[in-house]
Design a protein around this motif. Structure first.
Motif, PDB file in Angstrom:
ATOM      1  N   ILE A  56      -0.662  -9.175  -6.588  1.00 12.95           N
ATOM      2  CA  ILE A  56      -0.228  -8.338  -5.463  1.00 12.95           C
ATOM      3  C   ILE A  56       0.949  -8.987  -4.741  1.00 12.95           C
ATOM      4  N   ASN A  94       0.419  -4.708   2.313  1.00  9.52           N
ATOM      5  CA  ASN A  94      -0.529  -5.524   1.577  1.00  9.52           C
ATOM      6  C   ASN A  94      -0.827  -6.726   2.470  1.00  9.52           C
ATOM      7  N   GLY A 150      -2.869   0.768   4.391  1.00 14.27           N
ATOM      8  CA  GLY A 150      -2.514  -0.232   3.387  1.00 14.27           C
ATOM      9  C   GLY A 150      -3.737  -0.838   2.725  1.00 14.27           C
ATOM     10  N   ARG A 151      -3.531  -1.987   2.104  1.00 13.39           N
ATOM     11  CA  ARG A 151      -4.629  -2.692   1.444  1.00 13.39           C
ATOM     12  C   ARG A 151      -4.871  -4.005   2.170  1.00 13.39           C
ATOM     13  N   TRP A 197       2.267  -9.680  -1.537  1.00 15.94           N
ATOM     14  CA  TRP A 197       1.725  -9.674  -0.185  1.00 15.94           C
ATOM     15  C   TRP A 197       2.845  -9.536   0.842  1.00 15.94           C
TER      16      TRP A 197
END
Length: 305
Positions: free
Chosen positions: A196, A100, A120-121, A198
């Motif tokens: 999220i 992330n 991933g994001r 991170w």
């Protein structure tokens, strides 16, 4: 060229630094792509019949192919050095390119960050609404949001003093900033960004080269809170601050990311590893490691106006 005795000399001119830099960067991207392709290729014998069949699983991931095209045709040089790029790439590699990844700032490296974290994001935050739309038009898969910064570089010393007064209230190091009224935190990002966990945060924006620009106080503070407020306990967050050689970036990083969390500085990139906190913690850093001056002086601010 001929000498006095008639002998011919051939003079070879070395390539310019700019050409060398471009070739080195293209080699870096190409090497990464080749290594990634090998890692994605199944380790089994291929018969003549199977080699003639193209499988979709062996296609080069789209973010990587787009990044290769972008940097091949681009006339701009990256504004990060090769060593700085390698630090970010190494961090993403430690997550198997599936992290992330939150980036403050849309830059020339935007396509590279998205490509390196292709499993991933990756989310980008930038103060320029036009630039956000431009990147989205180029690549619809880029997830980017514009944010309205309320801080200015010229106000940094005053805002950091305010933050210290609010460490036990609105500007706590452990909290959900979505429900906060802290003046130095980013509290109006899209809601899902606060949910999220991170893994990696890169701070390469907003602009901070003059007194009227937003500066990176809010981005660095927010990154510090995100890292400490992860729902997953005992998990660390890599926070990378570009242009940490500047007074504001260095002092804000020292205050909210902490000197004891600094693992390396490469060129102008600071690499911090920040652990999670708890609701009972009201200080960002261990006081034993605080520098003698943890806030920006008026003279520092005047130097960067």
């Amino acid at each position: 060229m001929k000498t006095a005795n008639g002998t011919k000399l051939i003079v070879l001119h070395p390539p310019s630094y700019t050409q060398y830099h471009r070739l080195f960067f293209l080699f870096f991207i190409s090497f990464f792509t080749f290594a990634l392709f090998l890692s994605l290729t199944p380790s089994k014998d291929l018969s003549l019949s199977s080699s003639a069949t193209t499988t979709h699983n062996n296609d080069l991931p789209k973010p990587i192919s787009e990044a290769l095209l972008h940097y091949t045709i681009s006339d701009n040089n990256t504004h990060m050095t090769s060593m700085e790029l390698n630090i970010v790439a190494s961090v993403l590699r430690s997550y198997q390119f599936s992290s992330n990844f939150l980036i403050f700032g849309l830059t020339h490296e935007t396509h590279l960050w998205k490509a390196l974290n292709f499993k991933g994001r990756t989310i980008f935050i930038d103060e320029n609404e036009y630039l956000v739309k431009k990147f989205e038009d180029i690549d619809s898969q880029i997830e980017a949001y514009d944010v309205q910064y309320t801080t200015k570089v010229s106000q940094t010393a005053e805002l950091m003093s305010y933050g210290k007064e609010e460490y036990k209230n609105e500007c706590r190091p452990f909290q959900n900033l979505l429900f906060s009224e802290c003046k130095i935190g980013l509290t109006d990002l899209p809601n899902h960004i606060y949910d999220i966990n991170w893994d990696v945060i890169l701070i390469d924006g907003p602009k901070g080269y003059s007194g009227h620009t937003p500066g990176r106080l809010s981005a660095i503070f927010t990154a510090g809170v995100f890292a400490r407020s992860k729902k997953m306990k005992n998990v660390k967050t890599h926070v990378l601050v570009h242009e940490i050689n500047r007074d504001l970036e260095r002092e804000c990083s020292s205050e909210y990311l902490c000197d004891q969390n600094l693992v390396e500085t490469t060129d102008n990139l600071g690499h911090f590893v920040v652990g999670t906190g708890d609701a009972k913690t009201f200080e960002f850093c261990n006081s034993d490691f605080l520098p003698s001056s943890s806030s920006l002086s008026s003279s520092m601010i005047s130097d960067i106006k």
